[in-house]
Design a protein around this motif. Structure first.
Motif, PDB file in Angstrom:
ATOM      1  N   ARG A 283      12.297  41.805  42.057  1.00  0.00           N
ATOM      2  CA  ARG A 283      11.486  42.797  41.342  1.00  0.00           C
ATOM      3  C   ARG A 283      10.826  42.271  40.432  1.00  0.00           C
ATOM      4  NH1 ARG A 283       9.689  46.840  39.081  1.00  0.00           N
ATOM      5  NH2 ARG A 283       8.221  46.250  40.767  1.00  0.00           N
ATOM      6  N   ARG A 284      11.173  40.936  39.670  1.00  0.00           N
ATOM      7  CA  ARG A 284      10.443  40.258  38.637  1.00  0.00           C
ATOM      8  C   ARG A 284       9.141  39.798  39.567  1.00  0.00           C
ATOM      9  NH1 ARG A 284      12.986  42.998  36.062  1.00  0.00           N
ATOM     10  NH2 ARG A 284      14.413  42.009  34.165  1.00  0.00           N
ATOM     11  N   LEU A 285       9.303  38.985  40.715  1.00  0.00           N
ATOM     12  CA  LEU A 285       8.083  38.608  41.258  1.00  0.00           C
ATOM     13  C   LEU A 285       6.981  39.770  41.715  1.00  0.00           C
ATOM     14  CD1 LEU A 285       9.475  36.041  43.933  1.00  0.00           C
ATOM     15  CD2 LEU A 285       7.852  35.642  42.242  1.00  0.00           C
ATOM     16  N   GLY A 286       7.606  40.881  42.080  1.00  0.00           N
ATOM     17  CA  GLY A 286       6.854  42.163  42.281  1.00  0.00           C
ATOM     18  C   GLY A 286       6.036  42.570  41.143  1.00  0.00           C
ATOM     19  N   ILE A 287       6.516  42.268  40.022  1.00  0.00           N
ATOM     20  CA  ILE A 287       5.920  42.666  38.687  1.00  0.00           C
ATOM     21  C   ILE A 287       4.914  41.926  38.074  1.00  0.00           C
ATOM     22  CG2 ILE A 287       6.446  43.234  36.090  1.00  0.00           C
ATOM     23  CD1 ILE A 287       9.317  44.191  36.857  1.00  0.00           C
ATOM     24  N   VAL A 288       5.185  40.438  38.419  1.00  0.00           N
ATOM     25  CA  VAL A 288       4.106  39.326  37.799  1.00  0.00           C
ATOM     26  C   VAL A 288       3.444  39.029  38.705  1.00  0.00           C
ATOM     27  CG1 VAL A 288       6.179  38.654  36.209  1.00  0.00           C
ATOM     28  CG2 VAL A 288       6.010  37.487  38.163  1.00  0.00           C
ATOM     29  N   LEU A 289       3.416  39.482  40.052  1.00  0.00           N
ATOM     30  CA  LEU A 289       2.784  38.803  41.030  1.00  0.00           C
ATOM     31  C   LEU A 289       1.182  38.483  40.735  1.00  0.00           C
ATOM     32  CD1 LEU A 289       2.948  37.652  43.962  1.00  0.00           C
ATOM     33  CD2 LEU A 289       2.587  39.822  44.928  1.00  0.00           C
ATOM     34  N   ASN A 290       0.507  39.518  40.372  1.00  0.00           N
ATOM     35  CA  ASN A 290      -0.818  39.533  39.938  1.00  0.00           C
ATOM     36  C   ASN A 290      -1.411  39.072  38.770  1.00  0.00           C
ATOM     37  OD1 ASN A 290      -1.627  40.774  42.587  1.00  0.00           O
ATOM     38  ND2 ASN A 290      -1.165  42.879  41.703  1.00  0.00           N
ATOM     39  N   ARG A 291      -0.274  38.484  38.023  1.00  0.00           N
ATOM     40  CA  ARG A 291      -0.738  37.955  36.461  1.00  0.00           C
ATOM     41  C   ARG A 291      -0.824  36.558  36.793  1.00  0.00           C
ATOM     42  NH1 ARG A 291       4.541  40.092  33.061  1.00  0.00           N
ATOM     43  NH2 ARG A 291       4.169  42.001  33.415  1.00  0.00           N
ATOM     44  N   THR A 292      -1.518  35.629  35.969  1.00  0.00           N
ATOM     45  CA  THR A 292      -1.845  34.072  36.097  1.00  0.00           C
ATOM     46  C   THR A 292      -0.695  33.543  36.473  1.00  0.00           C
ATOM     47  OG1 THR A 292      -3.651  34.422  34.397  1.00  0.00           O
ATOM     48  CG2 THR A 292      -3.048  32.417  35.178  1.00  0.00           C
ATOM     49  N   TRP A 293      -0.942  32.798  37.475  1.00  0.00           N
ATOM     50  CA  TRP A 293       0.100  31.992  38.286  1.00  0.00           C
ATOM     51  C   TRP A 293       0.429  30.840  37.555  1.00  0.00           C
ATOM     52  CZ3 TRP A 293       2.374  33.755  42.838  1.00  0.00           C
ATOM     53  CH2 TRP A 293       3.128  32.971  43.437  1.00  0.00           C
ATOM     54  N   GLY A 294       1.876  30.906  37.348  1.00  0.00           N
ATOM     55  CA  GLY A 294       2.467  29.704  36.470  1.00  0.00           C
ATOM     56  C   GLY A 294       3.813  29.375  36.981  1.00  0.00           C
ATOM     57  N   SER A 295       4.391  28.625  35.839  1.00  0.00           N
ATOM     58  CA  SER A 295       5.905  28.094  36.229  1.00  0.00           C
ATOM     59  C   SER A 295       6.937  29.075  36.481  1.00  0.00           C
ATOM     60  CB  SER A 295       6.211  27.054  35.086  1.00  0.00           C
ATOM     61  OG  SER A 295       6.453  27.787  33.980  1.00  0.00           O
ATOM     62  N   TYR A 296       6.727  30.292  35.869  1.00  0.00           N
ATOM     63  CA  TYR A 296       7.633  31.533  36.067  1.00  0.00           C
ATOM     64  C   TYR A 296       7.601  31.883  37.477  1.00  0.00           C
ATOM     65  CZ  TYR A 296      10.033  35.737  35.102  1.00  0.00           C
ATOM     66  OH  TYR A 296      11.104  36.646  35.131  1.00  0.00           O
ATOM     67  N   HIS A 297       6.353  32.039  38.015  1.00  0.00           N
ATOM     68  CA  HIS A 297       6.573  32.386  39.447  1.00  0.00           C
ATOM     69  C   HIS A 297       7.044  31.308  40.370  1.00  0.00           C
ATOM     70  CE1 HIS A 297       2.941  34.558  37.519  1.00  0.00           C
ATOM     71  NE2 HIS A 297       2.869  35.382  38.571  1.00  0.00           N
ATOM     72  N   GLU A 298       6.900  30.226  40.044  1.00  0.00           N
ATOM     73  CA  GLU A 298       7.466  29.048  40.975  1.00  0.00           C
ATOM     74  C   GLU A 298       9.132  28.887  40.886  1.00  0.00           C
ATOM     75  OE1 GLU A 298       5.706  27.516  43.038  1.00  0.00           O
ATOM     76  OE2 GLU A 298       3.823  27.879  42.237  1.00  0.00           O
ATOM     77  N   HIS A 299       9.389  29.198  39.458  1.00  0.00           N
ATOM     78  CA  HIS A 299      10.975  29.349  39.196  1.00  0.00           C
ATOM     79  C   HIS A 299      11.509  30.540  40.056  1.00  0.00           C
ATOM     80  CE1 HIS A 299      14.785  28.919  36.993  1.00  0.00           C
ATOM     81  NE2 HIS A 299      14.677  30.299  37.114  1.00  0.00           N
ATOM     82  N   LEU A 300      10.829  31.728  40.011  1.00  0.00           N
ATOM     83  CA  LEU A 300      11.498  32.595  40.625  1.00  0.00           C
ATOM     84  C   LEU A 300      11.671  32.539  42.372  1.00  0.00           C
ATOM     85  CD1 LEU A 300       9.720  35.748  38.626  1.00  0.00           C
ATOM     86  CD2 LEU A 300      12.173  35.236  38.491  1.00  0.00           C
ATOM     87  N   ILE A 301      10.510  32.006  42.669  1.00  0.00           N
ATOM     88  CA  ILE A 301      10.243  31.804  44.202  1.00  0.00           C
ATOM     89  C   ILE A 301      11.566  30.865  44.756  1.00  0.00           C
ATOM     90  CG2 ILE A 301       9.005  30.822  46.082  1.00  0.00           C
ATOM     91  CD1 ILE A 301       6.770  32.049  44.557  1.00  0.00           C
ATOM     92  N   LYS A 302      11.714  29.714  43.969  1.00  0.00           N
ATOM     93  CA  LYS A 302      12.853  28.901  44.132  1.00  0.00           C
ATOM     94  C   LYS A 302      14.118  29.586  44.005  1.00  0.00           C
ATOM     95  CE  LYS A 302      14.260  26.202  40.808  1.00  0.00           C
ATOM     96  NZ  LYS A 302      14.541  24.950  39.783  1.00  0.00           N
ATOM     97  N   MET A 303      14.246  30.201  42.710  1.00  0.00           N
ATOM     98  CA  MET A 303      15.660  30.881  42.558  1.00  0.00           C
ATOM     99  C   MET A 303      15.921  31.914  43.888  1.00  0.00           C
ATOM    100  SD  MET A 303      17.110  29.174  40.559  1.00  0.00           S
ATOM    101  CE  MET A 303      18.672  30.276  40.137  1.00  0.00           C
ATOM    102  N   VAL A 304      14.985  32.583  44.475  1.00  0.00           N
ATOM    103  CA  VAL A 304      15.137  33.630  45.240  1.00  0.00           C
ATOM    104  C   VAL A 304      15.492  32.970  46.611  1.00  0.00           C
ATOM    105  CG1 VAL A 304      14.021  35.386  47.051  1.00  0.00           C
ATOM    106  CG2 VAL A 304      13.620  35.484  44.489  1.00  0.00           C
ATOM    107  N   ASN A 305      14.972  31.761  47.026  1.00  0.00           N
ATOM    108  CA  ASN A 305      15.476  31.025  47.883  1.00  0.00           C
ATOM    109  C   ASN A 305      16.604  30.615  48.011  1.00  0.00           C
ATOM    110  OD1 ASN A 305      13.140  31.181  49.890  1.00  0.00           O
ATOM    111  ND2 ASN A 305      12.000  29.911  48.478  1.00  0.00           N
ATOM    112  N   ILE A 306      17.201  30.008  46.711  1.00  0.00           N
ATOM    113  CA  ILE A 306      18.539  29.369  46.478  1.00  0.00           C
ATOM    114  C   ILE A 306      19.548  30.734  46.693  1.00  0.00           C
ATOM    115  CG2 ILE A 306      20.137  28.593  44.832  1.00  0.00           C
ATOM    116  CD1 ILE A 306      17.662  26.827  43.675  1.00  0.00           C
ATOM    117  N   GLN A 307      19.142  31.838  46.236  1.00  0.00           N
ATOM    118  CA  GLN A 307      20.228  32.697  46.185  1.00  0.00           C
ATOM    119  C   GLN A 307      20.282  33.388  47.636  1.00  0.00           C
ATOM    120  OE1 GLN A 307      21.334  32.081  42.844  1.00  0.00           O
ATOM    121  NE2 GLN A 307      22.379  34.098  43.869  1.00  0.00           N
ATOM    122  N   LEU A 308      19.399  33.406  48.325  1.00  0.00           N
ATOM    123  CA  LEU A 308      19.327  33.879  49.603  1.00  0.00           C
ATOM    124  C   LEU A 308      20.231  32.897  50.471  1.00  0.00           C
ATOM    125  CD1 LEU A 308      18.143  36.094  51.388  1.00  0.00           C
ATOM    126  CD2 LEU A 308      16.073  34.722  52.083  1.00  0.00           C
TER     127      LEU A 308
END
Length: 315
Positions: A283-308
């Motif tokens: 949900r957070r990635l869906g919300i921030v996807l079009n915002r300036t790319w940064g460390s928060y995006h990278e953190h969410l991607i990493k954690m989604v993969n870990i949780q999966l």
């Protein structure tokens, strides 16, 4: 929702003067506020925060009620000094609160202190998560809601979970993950939905992470910012914290130890926390996807993969 522009600073100064019955204060705008206009007030050796709600016809009344309710339960949240549903001069709802001493635990320099603070925060969030709510999703904030039972905007948690899921997964399959990953995410959440729906609705902070946990001189001092309160599973906040954990320190396990002092978590609870963490990451990635790319995006991607990966072994 129609939002009003920030009021002229002279109107804000007059409002603070009326609240404090004094002109002997210093005022500064705090630009970190997202959902509200925030001003820091220095007065008589104390610091207060004035919050102004920009949405037309909404009120801080329910949030004031939550602060009062939690303080009665000895949860350390800011004390509300002044509140209006609708200030005539500004044309918006206003709330003045006394500061929680210190700074966010993100600034903690000692791992031992950090873990102790998270332990205390875990006990506090467990108490908060025992407050019953009618309905699910964001808490209704109309003037008519003040002083009655807390009510979520949705009748069904299922509707809340699936409202944006397909849209988010489509966007992520086009921009972040391959379709195999998004298919696994959907399958995992579909399998876990019944478990996520297994509770009645309880109060959630809604945005619970290190930035909202405060400490001073090595000691926990409180939890701030209830602008995102929801009716949800009592495990939602732990899932939110787990998804955002580790951006500087890793505090989830200390938080859970404190939580367990108030309410013991089962193995099934731990699975549900992982499911919420996965859902929140999507949900957070869906919300921030079009915002300036940064460390928060990278953190969410990493954690989604870990949780999966974690859930693939548990479900």
């Amino acid at each position: 929702m129609i939002k009003k522009d920030a009021p002229h600073i002279d109107l804000v100064k007059q409002l603070v003067s009326d609240c404090l019955n004094s002109k002997a204060f210093m005022l500064e705008r705090v630009l970190s506020g997202v959902s509200t206009y925030v001003y820091r007030v220095h007065f008589d050796g104390n610091i207060f925060y004035l919050r102004i709600l920009p949405e037309h016809n909404l009120s801080f009344g329910v949030e004031v009620h939550v602060h009062s309710l939690l303080r009665e339960k000895e949860v350390q949240v800011p004390e509300v000094i002044y509140f209006e549903h609708h200030n005539e001069a500004i044309g918006m709802s206003v709330m003045l609160v006394k500061e929680i001493h210190g700074s966010s635990v993100e600034a903690c320099s000692s791992m031992n202190e950090y873990e102790g603070i998270l332990f205390e925060a875990g006990k506090q969030i467990a108490i908060l998560n025992k407050v019953k709510v009618d309905g699910f999703g964001p808490i209704k904030r109309g003037k008519e809601e003040y002083g009655i039972a807390l009510r979520g905007e949705k009748n069904s948690l299922h509707d809340y979970i699936y409202e944006y899921l397909d849209e988010d997964l489509f966007l992520l399959s086009e921009n972040v993950f391959n379709k195999n990953v998004t298919s696994r995410i959907k399958s995992t959440l579909n399998t876990g939905t019944a478990q996520m729906l297994s509770h009645q609705s309880y109060l959630s902070h809604g945005d619970f992470d290190d930035s909202h946990i405060f400490f001073h001189n090595g000691k926990f001092t409180g939890i701030i910012d209830f602008g995102e309160i929801e009716g949800n599973s009592p495990l939602y906040d732990l899932g939110h914290y787990k998804m955002h954990d580790g951006r500087r320190y890793a505090g989830y396990h200390s938080l859970v130890k404190g939580y367990n002092e108030v309410k013991a978590l089962t193995y099934d609870d731990q699975i549900e926390i992982d499911l919420w963490a996965l859902w929140i990451g999507v949900r957070r990635l869906g919300i921030v996807l079009n915002r300036t790319w940064g460390s928060y995006h990278e953190h969410l991607i990493k954690m989604v993969n870990i949780q999966l990966d974690i859930l693939s072994k548990k479900l």
